[in-house]
Motif scaffolding. Structure first.
Motif, PDB file in Angstrom:
ATOM      1  N   LYS A  90       0.801  -1.228   0.000  1.00  0.00           N
ATOM      2  CA  LYS A  90       0.000   0.000   0.000  1.00  0.00           C
ATOM      3  C   LYS A  90       0.832   1.277   0.000  1.00  0.00           C
ATOM      4  O   LYS A  90       0.280   2.379   0.066  1.00  0.00           O
ATOM      5  CB  LYS A  90      -0.950  -0.014   1.194  1.00  0.00           C
ATOM      6  CG  LYS A  90      -1.981  -1.126   1.070  1.00  0.00           C
ATOM      7  CD  LYS A  90      -3.097  -0.993   2.064  1.00  0.00           C
ATOM      8  CE  LYS A  90      -4.198  -1.994   1.743  1.00  0.00           C
ATOM      9  NZ  LYS A  90      -5.279  -1.990   2.723  1.00  0.00           N
ATOM     10  N   ASP A 136       1.059   9.860  11.481  1.00  0.00           N
ATOM     11  CA  ASP A 136       0.925   8.448  11.073  1.00  0.00           C
ATOM     12  C   ASP A 136       1.590   8.168   9.724  1.00  0.00           C
ATOM     13  O   ASP A 136       1.523   7.050   9.215  1.00  0.00           O
ATOM     14  CB  ASP A 136      -0.556   8.045  11.033  1.00  0.00           C
ATOM     15  CG  ASP A 136      -1.402   8.953  10.142  1.00  0.00           C
ATOM     16  OD1 ASP A 136      -0.880  10.007   9.696  1.00  0.00           O
ATOM     17  OD2 ASP A 136      -2.573   8.621   9.900  1.00  0.00           O
ATOM     18  N   PRO A 156      -1.621   4.991   6.633  1.00  0.00           N
ATOM     19  CA  PRO A 156      -2.995   4.658   6.239  1.00  0.00           C
ATOM     20  C   PRO A 156      -3.619   5.696   5.314  1.00  0.00           C
ATOM     21  O   PRO A 156      -3.150   6.836   5.262  1.00  0.00           O
ATOM     22  CB  PRO A 156      -3.735   4.619   7.585  1.00  0.00           C
ATOM     23  CG  PRO A 156      -2.947   5.527   8.474  1.00  0.00           C
ATOM     24  CD  PRO A 156      -1.517   5.490   8.014  1.00  0.00           C
ATOM     25  N   HIS A 157      -4.615   5.284   4.577  1.00  0.00           N
ATOM     26  CA  HIS A 157      -5.467   6.178   3.766  1.00  0.00           C
ATOM     27  C   HIS A 157      -4.676   6.976   2.742  1.00  0.00           C
ATOM     28  O   HIS A 157      -4.809   8.200   2.661  1.00  0.00           O
ATOM     29  CB  HIS A 157      -6.275   7.113   4.680  1.00  0.00           C
ATOM     30  CG  HIS A 157      -7.012   6.393   5.760  1.00  0.00           C
ATOM     31  ND1 HIS A 157      -7.930   5.397   5.491  1.00  0.00           N
ATOM     32  CD2 HIS A 157      -6.947   6.483   7.115  1.00  0.00           C
ATOM     33  CE1 HIS A 157      -8.404   4.923   6.625  1.00  0.00           C
ATOM     34  NE2 HIS A 157      -7.819   5.548   7.627  1.00  0.00           N
ATOM     35  N   GLU A 185      -9.029   9.887   0.396  1.00  0.00           N
ATOM     36  CA  GLU A 185      -7.626   9.464   0.364  1.00  0.00           C
ATOM     37  C   GLU A 185      -6.822  10.344  -0.601  1.00  0.00           C
ATOM     38  O   GLU A 185      -5.690  10.720  -0.316  1.00  0.00           O
ATOM     39  CB  GLU A 185      -7.504   7.998  -0.086  1.00  0.00           C
ATOM     40  CG  GLU A 185      -7.883   6.970   0.953  1.00  0.00           C
ATOM     41  CD  GLU A 185      -9.383   6.744   1.041  1.00  0.00           C
ATOM     42  OE1 GLU A 185     -10.142   7.340   0.237  1.00  0.00           O
ATOM     43  OE2 GLU A 185      -9.803   5.983   1.942  1.00  0.00           O
TER      44      GLU A 185
END
Lengths: 412, 412
Positions: A90, A136, A156-157, A185
């Motif tokens: 990711k 993050d 994330p995202h 996102e």
């Protein structure tokens, strides 16, 4: 049997005026390449599809057997993988240019005066940069060669569906990255990328090395232009699909990255630089030495393409003749009963326009199991008369592995 | 106009050392085949796709116009259909080998000493075998040729997603069939197949014929090895797609089965055996005789492939020359203004390795509506220079029916 595939980047060309309408491949003195053509089967290949101009990334993905329309997810991850960075599924990756901007973020030089020596240390200064407001998110930046670097965002995202900050020409402001779809996102990722761009500038602009560069009258390398947001393609590795061990011998981060993303091993060869000075014989030797441990070895040579981008016909011919020495070494140091040797290009690069084109590229393949046609020389024109006819990039690896006796039967 | 398509199984080859790197097609004396090439259009064809090694089943499915990646569902149903068994949509079919095993189920000979004469009677003894514990399952077994048979399982909750019991080599135990997915159907089907294997052995091992065989010093035929679990492919018949009447003239059960599964009629020709002794002239005569009743006739000859699997170059050349007589008969007994004649192979079989390969195969097509190119001979090398270029197996039937004036317009 084993396979050695030699990909000379952009070696194919369009007719060149100063060569009387011939191509550099037609004019170069290249006895080893011509020997492969004469003793093998030849054809032309559309790296992606007829008339489609490939990027180097999509072309290599296709030549390694993957439909780039289905599997390509941006260039960034290839650059990052090729730079030796760890890239997870990711992570969002970018190619970076170390550049010079003024205090209004106008790009004065996209390559910071073709910076070389100072680049690594400057990139190091921002390599683990932290972003306020995004605790993050982890940023990893690594220098590759010359003015180039790779950037990885982890967290994330995130999405690759955002636009480049690189304006792709000088005297334009760095672009604000824009979301390419309506997702939260995409919006979030642009915020991160735009903040990152400002933070990098803040740190680099006053970095002691740039102070010294200014004092010496050199352009400061005070920004990183980001482009080609991408993630690692979700593919089944070729090692798994075909049950082979595969090695890539390439200098450019992109090529190493594509090969790594499909499961190939990489080695670094002393003197392999990706430019005109590259030691092609060292690459040939590395291929021959590694042959006992691998079923498939891909050798990539970049500088044929550089010569076309530089619109330098003489340099292109000279570089073709240099690649010929590599081919000669491999011909002389491998057993024709045990090794399939193939040559092609990832795309055509026109030395007239300095750009990639959607022309087909020549392919020649030699080996014990190969039906020999009547083609005598390796060129765009000669190979079109060959026994392979016109194939696609995605066909090449299955054809080569079939000649090597490594094709799996479909059906009974 | 009508179409006769002659498929010589595995007639295409790779370069053969003892022929100085030429192929059997290049060396054989085959004036009729060369006449078709000389007076027609030629090309090379990837039965499935470049570099993909076809099985005989997938190749024929493709040549009859169906994408085997979408439509192929195992070989078994073709064998059963070709054997003349009635096969319904959900029936699970297998190819069987009549074999010799010891009392620990170790395979001593996969063909029971190449059994011929006793095979039919022994198979008859188990042809309607009942299985305890599975009263809802009906088993049908039928002898085809030599040591071969077809097995059909009929009943609820069956699937083809199970592995072979055939270990595919001697001195290995019969495999327990394993489920290939997590379904209860797969588990149930393996239980049935494994029980069936034991029951067949129990009956055959003490059968009077096997007692006699032992007394004569012959290997007992006391097991049936099962492989290629399959169901009938769900396809729209070619008779319906193209609005034609179609006939197949083939000896091997597989080929008859593929043709039948796509709606073709079958006829048995006296003396057509599927081996070297086959009466090719009888097949040619049958084609000519049936021409008034059919739009499309496919003639399949198997023994060219047998010669390659036997790695016997001389036999392959001899068999090619025998096929040439068939081609000659058809040439002499059909009206060139009314019949399109085409020749190709279902795949290449290398007489060097004895295996199918993923090479292209030559195609030659002759007829009034066909543009004649400059190719002079029917071979892998010559046809590559032809006017058809490089086509795929799935393209062939539309091309042939188009030459015959039976193509339907798409659009207006």
């Amino acid at each position: 049997m084993k396979v050695i595939l030699i990909i000379s980047d952009g070696i194919a060309d369009q007719p060149i005026k100063e060569l009387g309408g011939k191509t550099p491949l037609q004019m170069a003195n290249k006895p080893a390449m011509d020997e492969i053509a004469r003793t093998g089967v030849n054809g032309i290949m559309d790296p992606i599809a007829p008339g489609i101009t490939p990027g180097s990334d999509t072309a290599h993905l296709a030549i390694l057997g993957y439909d780039p329309y289905k599997k390509y997810e941006g260039r960034g991850a290839f650059e990052a993988l090729g730079a030796g960075l760890e890239v997870k599924t990711k992570d969002i990756c970018f190619r970076g240019n170390i550049a010079t901007v003024d205090n209004k973020f106008t790009v004065l030089d996209r390559r910071a005066g073709r910076i070389r020596d100072d680049a690594e240390e400057l990139v190091e200064a921002v390599s683990r940069i932290k972003l306020n407001f995004f605790p993050d998110i982890q940023v990893v930046i690594k220098h590759t060669i010359e003015h180039r670097c790779a950037i990885v965002l982890k967290g994330p995202h995130l999405t690759r569906m955002i636009s480049d900050t690189d304006p792709h020409k000088s005297n334009h402001q760095i672009n604000e990255s824009q979301p390419l779809n309506d997702s939260s996102e995409a919006l979030r990722t642009t915020h991160i990328v735009n903040l990152l761009t400002r933070e990098i500038h803040r740190i680099l602009d006053t970095h002691p090395i740039n102070m010294k560069r200014r004092a010496k009258g050199l352009l400061p390398a005070n920004a990183i232009l980001m482009r080609g947001a991408g993630v690692v393609p979700k593919v089944r590795p070729i090692t798994d699909i075909y049950g082979i061990k595969a090695l890539a011998i390439a200098a450019g981060a992109l090529y190493k990255g594509v090969c790594k993303s499909v499961g190939m091993d990489l080695i670094n060869v002393q003197g392999a630089t990706g430019d005109y000075e590259t030691n092609t014989i060292a690459k040939a030797k590395a291929a021959v030495e590694n042959l006992p441990r691998y079923d498939f070895i891909l050798i990539h040579i970049k500088a044929t393409d550089n010569a076309s981008h530089d619109m330098d016909v003489k340099k292109k011919i000279k570089m073709i003749e240099k690649v010929d020495k590599l081919v000669k070494y491999i011909l002389q140091n491998t057993d024709p009963d045990k090794v399939i040797i193939a040559m092609t290009a990832d795309h055509t690069t026109s030395t007239e326009s300095g750009e990639h084109t959607g022309d087909s590229v020549p392919v020649s393949i030699r080996g014990k199991t190969v039906r020999v046609d009547s083609v005598q020389r390796y060129s765009e024109i000669d190979c079109a008369q060959g026994g392979l006819g016109r194939i696609r990039g995605v066909n090449l690896l299955p054809i080569l592995l079939d000649y090597a006796g490594k094709s799996k039967k479909f059906g009974e």
